[in-house]
Design a protein around this motif. Sequence first.
Motif, PDB file in Angstrom:
ATOM      1  N   ILE A   1      64.958   8.200  61.113  1.00 17.39           N
ATOM      2  CA  ILE A   1      63.917   8.654  62.027  1.00 17.39           C
ATOM      3  C   ILE A   1      63.186   9.813  61.370  1.00 17.39           C
ATOM      4  CG2 ILE A   1      63.403   9.736  64.252  1.00 17.39           C
ATOM      5  CD1 ILE A   1      65.758   8.304  65.449  1.00 17.39           C
ATOM      6  N   ALA A   2      61.873   9.747  61.337  1.00 15.51           N
ATOM      7  CA  ALA A   2      61.065  10.863  60.850  1.00 15.51           C
ATOM      8  C   ALA A   2      60.736  11.761  62.040  1.00 15.51           C
ATOM      9  CB  ALA A   2      59.784  10.350  60.199  1.00 15.51           C
ATOM     10  N   TRP A   3      61.203  12.995  61.977  1.00 21.77           N
ATOM     11  CA  TRP A   3      60.968  13.963  63.054  1.00 21.77           C
ATOM     12  C   TRP A   3      59.836  14.893  62.648  1.00 21.77           C
ATOM     13  CZ3 TRP A   3      63.456  14.200  67.784  1.00 21.77           C
ATOM     14  CH2 TRP A   3      64.551  13.350  67.940  1.00 21.77           C
ATOM     15  N   PHE A   4      58.860  15.033  63.536  1.00 20.57           N
ATOM     16  CA  PHE A   4      57.715  15.910  63.300  1.00 20.57           C
ATOM     17  C   PHE A   4      57.742  17.036  64.345  1.00 20.57           C
ATOM     18  CE2 PHE A   4      56.634  11.834  61.555  1.00 20.57           C
ATOM     19  CZ  PHE A   4      55.995  12.139  60.360  1.00 20.57           C
ATOM     20  N   PHE A   5      57.748  18.273  63.848  1.00 24.98           N
ATOM     21  CA  PHE A   5      57.711  19.462  64.696  1.00 24.98           C
ATOM     22  C   PHE A   5      56.409  20.191  64.372  1.00 24.98           C
ATOM     23  CE2 PHE A   5      62.024  18.303  63.745  1.00 24.98           C
ATOM     24  CZ  PHE A   5      62.749  18.513  64.912  1.00 24.98           C
ATOM     25  N   LYS A   6      55.533  20.326  65.358  1.00 33.44           N
ATOM     26  CA  LYS A   6      54.220  20.906  65.065  1.00 33.44           C
ATOM     27  C   LYS A   6      53.862  21.993  66.066  1.00 33.44           C
ATOM     28  CE  LYS A   6      50.222  18.882  65.899  1.00 33.44           C
ATOM     29  NZ  LYS A   6      49.004  18.059  65.860  1.00 33.44           N
ATOM     30  N   MET A   7      53.487  23.150  65.532  1.00 34.17           N
ATOM     31  CA  MET A   7      52.937  24.234  66.344  1.00 34.17           C
ATOM     32  C   MET A   7      51.462  24.368  65.996  1.00 34.17           C
ATOM     33  SD  MET A   7      53.749  28.366  66.435  1.00 34.17           S
ATOM     34  CE  MET A   7      55.343  28.215  67.226  1.00 34.17           C
ATOM     35  N   THR A   8      50.624  24.407  66.996  1.00 37.93           N
ATOM     36  CA  THR A   8      49.190  24.553  66.768  1.00 37.93           C
ATOM     37  C   THR A   8      48.604  25.482  67.821  1.00 37.93           C
ATOM     38  OG1 THR A   8      47.088  23.352  66.527  1.00 37.93           O
ATOM     39  CG2 THR A   8      48.619  22.530  68.172  1.00 37.93           C
TER      40      THR A   8
END
Length: 375
Positions: free
Chosen positions: A168-175
Amino acid sequence: MWTCGIGLLAIGLAGCGRNDVQVYRVSKDDAKAAAPAQDQASGAMPAGHPETGESAPPAIKYTLPPSWQEAPPGQMRVASFRINGKDGKQAEVGVVPLPGLMGRDLENVNRWRSSVGLGAVREEELSKLAQPVTVAGEPGQLYEQAGENPGSGEKTRILAAVSRQNNIAWFFKMTGDDALVAQQKPAFIEFLKSVSFASAGTEVGGLPPSHPPIGDGAMPLMSAGAGADASAPAEGKPNWQVPAGWQEVAAGQFLVAKFMVSGPGNGQAAVNISMSGGDGGGLAGNIKRWRGQLGLGPLSDSELTQAATPLDTSGGKASLVDLSGRDARTGQDARLLGVIVPQGGRTWFYKLMGNAQVVESQKDAFTKFVQTAKY
């Protein structure tokens, strides 16, 4: 430390410690609590079908940083947070899992750069942008982009971390606001370190305790390989010979087995096998669900059943479905082969889905795999 156990939808922080809070998320409950009744386009499960675990990510556990507030996770996200800064400035954090390691870093980085008005970079430049981070005890990459929101002209910054774990590719993004995101970067990095994953009955990062060991992909979990006793099914499961090149991975809570298949150009496809009591929602209901997973429009029940092709298997007559469209989770072109095998008071479901070229190359192997399974 004060811990709060909650379902996948956060219920706020009243009654819980604001700092160093451990939050537990259970993906099974989220599907019931977060989403209204879904139609065909959503790929919802037919009544009576157990395969909800095929796309459900593992439960996620983490330590909530100070000043972060829970927000509804949304359709693609398994977790969301809001951060309020001075003078009304804001930032948000989203956590998105994509099964099958889909999504190339270069494409994602250039998409993030475009959203803050920056130009695209080339593959050879990507390594210079990647900052090493730790996510759930494993190495990951952090990409930081700062620029302006093309729509509002406001200074904006994005922190995006990528971690690949258990296929599983996990993406954590703060914007959000440039200065606020920059100020929150240390908290974001600590948040990534605190993350851990687990699915019901499964050890973090591994198989259930009673699961037989998995080899290099050539040794299937439930197969009658050379010299094996084909008449002795394991725990009532079918005996089958897994095709060469299929890599077995930990199955979801509601899957009997799962395999990953790779092809040219980093293309991938997944094979999911599940079993349901009764008819598992029926032929039309499951074709409708599969069409929804590919973003295909609605058909009448009669049209749906006509879309299936009869298939002879060792367990009797089955139905084969061949669909092409766009994966609703990733937005990428995809193809799906699905086989429904009724077996008395239960029904077996086999699905090969992913990159169209990989699916085409595996069609014969997949069909033979299903046809020769012994129940």
